[in-house]
Design a protein around this motif. Structure first.
Motif, PDB file in Angstrom:
ATOM      1  N   THR A   1       0.859  -1.825   9.629  1.00  0.00           N
ATOM      2  CA  THR A   1       0.744  -0.354  10.080  1.00  0.00           C
ATOM      3  C   THR A   1      -0.062  -0.444  11.366  1.00  0.00           C
TER       4      THR A   1
ATOM      5  N   TRP B   1       0.743  -1.131  -0.009  1.00  0.00           N
ATOM      6  CA  TRP B   1       0.076  -0.027   0.049  1.00  0.00           C
ATOM      7  C   TRP B   1       0.712   1.290   0.056  1.00  0.00           C
ATOM      8  N   LEU B   2       0.498   2.249  -0.808  1.00  0.00           N
ATOM      9  CA  LEU B   2       0.943   3.715  -0.629  1.00  0.00           C
ATOM     10  C   LEU B   2       0.697   4.172   0.603  1.00  0.00           C
ATOM     11  N   ARG B   3       1.365   5.304   1.087  1.00  0.00           N
ATOM     12  CA  ARG B   3       1.009   5.964   2.367  1.00  0.00           C
ATOM     13  C   ARG B   3      -0.169   6.716   2.188  1.00  0.00           C
ATOM     14  N   GLU B   4      -0.521   7.339   0.916  1.00  0.00           N
ATOM     15  CA  GLU B   4      -1.673   7.859   0.737  1.00  0.00           C
ATOM     16  C   GLU B   4      -1.978   7.925  -0.570  1.00  0.00           C
TER      17      GLU B   4
ATOM     18  N   ARG C   1       6.040  -7.082   4.787  1.00  0.00           N
ATOM     19  CA  ARG C   1       4.843  -6.729   5.237  1.00  0.00           C
ATOM     20  C   ARG C   1       3.894  -7.891   5.736  1.00  0.00           C
TER      21      ARG C   1
END
Length: 444
Positions: free
Chosen positions: A228, A62-65, A155
């Protein structure tokens, strides 16, 4: 089948629900020979439904946003350019592989719906297992040399995606395929490279079976990975251990404690207790996270052996969780804990405490031990035996044994497990046939 999928026609990309699939696809017609093979609803699903509704599933970092959400795709809203471009490339590759259905965890789960989110997390392993192909995007690498540093391998959620997928295709950061094979799990060299990175055997990479077994081995795989959200350290392992538990974001580290409780109730493997570091705030017998499953040398443990009931003969195979804690039988050896100049301790067993002899045990702990006046080792993987009608723990010469450091304030007081920074093993130094140590039921 996931609650929502992406329908990818010639040029479109839209979210569809399970209920809409019957309108989009018709099962192919079977000839008489194929019809004769169908004896049950399972046969019908295998022969008719699954081929018609085969889907590609996405595995990525996943990207940070900027990842597109369910609402973004459903309502055609603008979203982050990089996230949408990544999703589009995934759908493009799926379309090239002749799939018309695809699934991505970014936009195929309505995360505003708690019921759907709960189902998705608990079903995720099966969705990856049932997918016709898993498309992996390694955003940090383009060849096997760079692959070892790719964040995808660090991850938490991608561990189950790697293991669950029966058929998988790896693409590099520029979306070039790693191999020319339809299924990269058939590329032995690539699997060996991934095995080196992950410490997962090629056999497990190619033919992984989920279940509440080989706990320590699977936890070691997870110990190298991060999530996360704290809870995902537990939720991402539900499918790997094939257990069920409610999802409750906001519970923090309690999630991993609950996972371990479920596993302990289903498994009798003593080596799941071979961990070190901080314990759960609710029980000294349960580790705080998978990171507690650090490596140690167990090569000189007694060899595994089964009894006439096909049960492992070592350790208490009837340990159980109670309201008071973990109830387990240990072979208890009294001794003394001596501080060392380097900040560690040595556990020694003077002859007056036991007829057997043991090598000193190095103990690393950051916990205060001032409240304890007596110390003992609780040996976990003794061999179960009988002596004069009583259960005993049989220890063999020149062998290593997993143990806990136990402490108590005084004679007759409750024994407590002392957290240590290293996995404790004790070596027998006597010769001859063996030693029979008393077994003590302790609550930890």
């Amino acid at each position: 089948m996931p609650a929502h999928l992406i329908y990818i026609g010639d040029s479109e990309m839209r979210i569809v629900g399970r209920g809409e699939l019957s309108k989009l696809f018709e099962p192919r017609k079977l000839d008489d020979d194929e019809l004769n093979k169908i004896r049950s609803s399972k046969d019908a699903i295998r022969e008719l439904v699954k081929p018609a509704l085969k889907y590609a599933i996405f595995s990525h970092r996943w990207l940070r946003e900027g990842e597109p959400t369910f609402q973004d795709i459903r309502h055609g809203r603008e979203c982050g350019k990089d996230g949408f471009q990544k999703l589009s490339k995934f759908c493009e590759k799926a379309r090239e592989l002749e799939y018309r259905l695809a699934w991505s965890d970014t936009c195929c789960i309505d995360k505003t719906n708690n019921t759907e989110l709960d189902e998705a997390i608990r079903s995720m392993f099966n969705w990856y297992r049932n997918a016709d192909i898993c498309i992996v995007h390694l955003a940090d690498s383009s060849d096997s040399q760079q692959m070892k540093n790719d964040v995808w391998f660090m991850r938490g959620w991608t561990l189950q995606e790697l293991l669950a997928a029966v058929s998988i295709k790896f693409f590099g950061k520029d979306w070039e395929p790693y191999t020319g094979l339809p299924n990269d799990k058939h590329d032995l060299q690539l699997m060996k490279d991934i095995s080196t990175i992950t410490s997962i055997s090629v056999e497990d990479l190619q033919h992984f079976s989920p279940g509440p077994t080989q706990i320590r081995k699977k936890m070691k795989w997870a110990s190298k990975r991060t999530t996360t959200r704290v809870e995902d350290a537990a939720y991402s392992l539900i499918g790997i251990f094939d257990v069920s538990m409610p999802i409750a974001y906001g519970e923090g580290e309690w999630a991993f404690h609950r996972l371990m409780e479920v596993i302990i109730q289903k498994c009798d493997e003593w080596d799941m207790f071979a961990w070190a570091g901080p314990s759960s705030s609710h029980s000294a017998a349960i580790p705080r996270s998978p990171r507690c499953y650090c490596p140690f040398d167990g090569s000189k443990f007694p060899e595994e052996r089964k009894d006439e009931q096909n049960r492992e003969v070592h350790g208490d195979n009837e340990f159980t969780l109670t309201r008071q804690g973990l109830q387990i039988k240990l072979a208890v050896v009294k001794g003394e804990l001596k501080p060392q100049h380097d900040g560690t301790f040595r556990f020694i067993t003077p002859p007056r405490f036991t007829t057997a002899s043991f090598a000193p045990v190095v103990v690393q702990t950051s916990r205060s031990i001032d409240k304890y006046r007596e110390f003992m080792l609780g040996i976990v993987n003794y061999e179960r035996g009988q002596h004069k009608g009583k259960e005993v723990g049989v220890l063999y010469p020149q062998k290593d044994y997993l143990c806990f450091l136990l402490g108590r304030a005084g004679e007759g007081d409750k024994l407590h497990k002392v957290n240590t920074s290293n996995v404790l093993t004790v070596r027998t130094t006597f010769t001859g046939w063996g030693s029979q140590e008393p077994l003590v039921v302790v609550l930890l």
